[in-house]
Write a protein that holds these residues in place. Structure first.
Motif, PDB file in Angstrom:
ATOM      1  N   GLY A 161      -7.126  -1.755  10.469  1.00 52.86           N
ATOM      2  CA  GLY A 161      -6.168  -0.667  10.329  1.00 52.86           C
ATOM      3  C   GLY A 161      -5.108  -0.990   9.286  1.00 52.86           C
ATOM      4  N   LEU A 162      -4.670   0.046   8.585  1.00 54.93           N
ATOM      5  CA  LEU A 162      -3.696  -0.107   7.501  1.00 54.93           C
ATOM      6  C   LEU A 162      -2.825   1.137   7.476  1.00 54.93           C
ATOM      7  N   HIS A 163      -1.534   0.965   7.321  1.00 57.74           N
ATOM      8  CA  HIS A 163      -0.592   2.083   7.211  1.00 57.74           C
ATOM      9  C   HIS A 163       0.099   2.023   5.855  1.00 57.74           C
ATOM     10  N   GLU A 164       0.594   3.162   5.401  1.00 55.34           N
ATOM     11  CA  GLU A 164       1.403   3.162   4.186  1.00 55.34           C
ATOM     12  C   GLU A 164       2.587   2.232   4.416  1.00 55.34           C
ATOM     13  N   GLY A 165       2.884   1.389   3.426  1.00 52.32           N
ATOM     14  CA  GLY A 165       3.970   0.421   3.537  1.00 52.32           C
ATOM     15  C   GLY A 165       3.496  -0.959   3.933  1.00 52.32           C
ATOM     16  N   ASP A 166       2.282  -1.059   4.511  1.00 52.09           N
ATOM     17  CA  ASP A 166       1.713  -2.375   4.789  1.00 52.09           C
ATOM     18  C   ASP A 166       1.355  -3.051   3.463  1.00 52.09           C
ATOM     19  N   TRP A 167       1.123  -4.328   3.520  1.00 51.04           N
ATOM     20  CA  TRP A 167       0.756  -5.095   2.339  1.00 51.04           C
ATOM     21  C   TRP A 167      -0.728  -5.406   2.364  1.00 51.04           C
ATOM     22  N   ILE A 168      -1.358  -5.366   1.201  1.00 52.41           N
ATOM     23  CA  ILE A 168      -2.753  -5.759   1.062  1.00 52.41           C
ATOM     24  C   ILE A 168      -2.746  -7.129   0.410  1.00 52.41           C
ATOM     25  N   ALA A 169      -3.222  -8.103   1.146  1.00 52.66           N
ATOM     26  CA  ALA A 169      -3.264  -9.477   0.656  1.00 52.66           C
ATOM     27  C   ALA A 169      -4.652  -9.777   0.117  1.00 52.66           C
ATOM     28  N   THR A 170      -4.699 -10.584  -0.918  1.00 46.40           N
ATOM     29  CA  THR A 170      -5.957 -11.043  -1.500  1.00 46.40           C
ATOM     30  C   THR A 170      -5.954 -12.560  -1.440  1.00 46.40           C
ATOM     31  N   GLY A 171      -6.956 -13.127  -0.765  1.00 50.93           N
ATOM     32  CA  GLY A 171      -7.037 -14.569  -0.581  1.00 50.93           C
ATOM     33  C   GLY A 171      -7.720 -15.287  -1.732  1.00 50.93           C
ATOM     34  N   PHE A 182       0.839  -1.192   0.000  1.00 50.89           N
ATOM     35  CA  PHE A 182       0.000   0.000   0.000  1.00 50.89           C
ATOM     36  C   PHE A 182       0.874   1.242   0.000  1.00 50.89           C
ATOM     37  N   ASP A 183       0.621   2.132  -0.984  1.00 54.31           N
ATOM     38  CA  ASP A 183       1.425   3.348  -1.126  1.00 54.31           C
ATOM     39  C   ASP A 183       0.666   4.613  -0.743  1.00 54.31           C
ATOM     40  N   GLY A 184      -0.566   4.482  -0.267  1.00 56.77           N
ATOM     41  CA  GLY A 184      -1.350   5.647   0.137  1.00 56.77           C
ATOM     42  C   GLY A 184      -2.009   6.374  -1.012  1.00 56.77           C
ATOM     43  N   SER A 185      -1.920   5.826  -2.215  1.00 56.97           N
ATOM     44  CA  SER A 185      -2.473   6.513  -3.387  1.00 56.97           C
ATOM     45  C   SER A 185      -3.998   6.427  -3.422  1.00 56.97           C
ATOM     46  N   ILE A 186      -4.588   7.425  -4.051  1.00 53.49           N
ATOM     47  CA  ILE A 186      -6.038   7.456  -4.237  1.00 53.49           C
ATOM     48  C   ILE A 186      -6.485   6.239  -5.046  1.00 53.49           C
ATOM     49  N   ALA A 217      -7.428   9.507  13.675  1.00 53.39           N
ATOM     50  CA  ALA A 217      -6.251   8.719  14.062  1.00 53.39           C
ATOM     51  C   ALA A 217      -4.974   9.462  13.689  1.00 53.39           C
ATOM     52  N   ALA A 218      -4.990  10.131  12.545  1.00 55.62           N
ATOM     53  CA  ALA A 218      -3.808  10.886  12.119  1.00 55.62           C
ATOM     54  C   ALA A 218      -3.514  12.004  13.123  1.00 55.62           C
ATOM     55  N   TYR A 219      -4.542  12.626  13.643  1.00 54.53           N
ATOM     56  CA  TYR A 219      -4.359  13.706  14.611  1.00 54.53           C
ATOM     57  C   TYR A 219      -3.711  13.180  15.895  1.00 54.53           C
ATOM     58  N   PHE A 220      -4.202  12.040  16.388  1.00 56.79           N
ATOM     59  CA  PHE A 220      -3.696  11.508  17.647  1.00 56.79           C
ATOM     60  C   PHE A 220      -2.377  10.760  17.493  1.00 56.79           C
ATOM     61  N   ALA A 221      -2.195  10.070  16.380  1.00 59.50           N
ATOM     62  CA  ALA A 221      -1.002   9.255  16.211  1.00 59.50           C
ATOM     63  C   ALA A 221       0.130  10.010  15.519  1.00 59.50           C
ATOM     64  N   GLY A 222      -0.199  11.094  14.841  1.00 59.32           N
ATOM     65  CA  GLY A 222       0.818  11.858  14.161  1.00 59.32           C
ATOM     66  C   GLY A 222       1.151  11.350  12.772  1.00 59.32           C
ATOM     67  N   PHE A 223       0.420  10.359  12.289  1.00 53.21           N
ATOM     68  CA  PHE A 223       0.621   9.846  10.939  1.00 53.21           C
ATOM     69  C   PHE A 223      -0.709   9.296  10.444  1.00 53.21           C
ATOM     70  N   PRO A 224      -0.894   9.237   9.125  1.00 54.40           N
ATOM     71  CA  PRO A 224      -2.172   8.763   8.594  1.00 54.40           C
ATOM     72  C   PRO A 224      -2.428   7.300   8.927  1.00 54.40           C
ATOM     73  N   LEU A 225      -3.632   7.024   9.309  1.00 49.47           N
ATOM     74  CA  LEU A 225      -4.072   5.648   9.485  1.00 49.47           C
ATOM     75  C   LEU A 225      -5.253   5.453   8.554  1.00 49.47           C
ATOM     76  N   ALA A 285      -4.941  -6.649   5.642  1.00 53.08           N
ATOM     77  CA  ALA A 285      -3.664  -5.949   5.732  1.00 53.08           C
ATOM     78  C   ALA A 285      -2.656  -6.791   6.500  1.00 53.08           C
ATOM     79  N   ILE A 286      -1.393  -6.689   6.063  1.00 54.33           N
ATOM     80  CA  ILE A 286      -0.293  -7.356   6.761  1.00 54.33           C
ATOM     81  C   ILE A 286       0.823  -6.318   6.922  1.00 54.33           C
ATOM     82  N   ALA A 287       1.271  -6.113   8.156  1.00 52.13           N
ATOM     83  CA  ALA A 287       2.374  -5.173   8.403  1.00 52.13           C
ATOM     84  C   ALA A 287       3.602  -5.619   7.612  1.00 52.13           C
ATOM     85  N   ASP A 288       4.374  -4.645   7.131  1.00 50.88           N
ATOM     86  CA  ASP A 288       5.517  -4.935   6.271  1.00 50.88           C
ATOM     87  C   ASP A 288       6.493  -5.919   6.907  1.00 50.88           C
ATOM     88  N   ASP A 289       6.849  -5.727   8.181  1.00 51.96           N
ATOM     89  CA  ASP A 289       7.826  -6.628   8.805  1.00 51.96           C
ATOM     90  C   ASP A 289       7.293  -8.052   8.927  1.00 51.96           C
TER      91      ASP A 289
END
Length: 86
Positions: free
Chosen positions: A53-63, A16-20, A34-42, A70-74
Motif C-alpha cells: 500500500g502507498l498513499h500520496e505523501g509517502d516516500w518511494i525508496a530504492t535499494g 510520491f505525489d500521485g502523478s501519472i 480502497a478509495a471508496y471504503f477509506a475515503g481517499f486514494p490508495l 513505500a515508507i510512510a512520511d512520518d
C-alpha cells in the motif's frame, strides 16, 4: 541476546505525489475500491515481497539492488536524513 545494528548503505528516495508519471515509473496502480471504503486514494506499488500500500505523501525508496518499497512520511522523516553527495 539482542544486539544493536545500524544500516551501512544509503537509499535513493522521492516523495510520491500521485502523478501519472510516478505511477508509470514505478508500476503503481490505483485501488478504486480502497478509495471508496477509506475515503481517499490508495495505491499499490510492486515490491520484492508483493504489492504494498502507498498513499500520496509517502516516500518511494530504492535499494541497492534497484528494488522499491513505500515508507510512510512520518516514519521516513524519523528514520532518514538527506546525505550531501557533493
Amino acid at each position: 541476546m539482542q544486539h544493536e545494528y545500524r544500516k551501512i548503505v544509503t537509499i535513493q528516495a522521492e516523495q510520491f505525489d500521485g502523478s501519472i508519471e510516478m505511477m508509470q515509473e514505478y508500476g503503481i496502480k490505483a485501488d478504486p475500491e480502497a478509495a471508496y471504503f477509506a475515503g481517499f486514494p490508495l495505491y499499490t506499488i510492486p515490491t520484492n515481497e508483493g504489492n504494498m500500500g502507498l498513499h500520496e505523501g509517502d516516500w518511494i525508496a530504492t535499494g541497492i539492488d534497484g528494488e522499491h518499497w513505500a515508507i510512510a512520511d512520518d516514519i521516513f522523516r524519523r528514520t532518514y536524513e538527506e546525505v550531501d553527495n557533493g
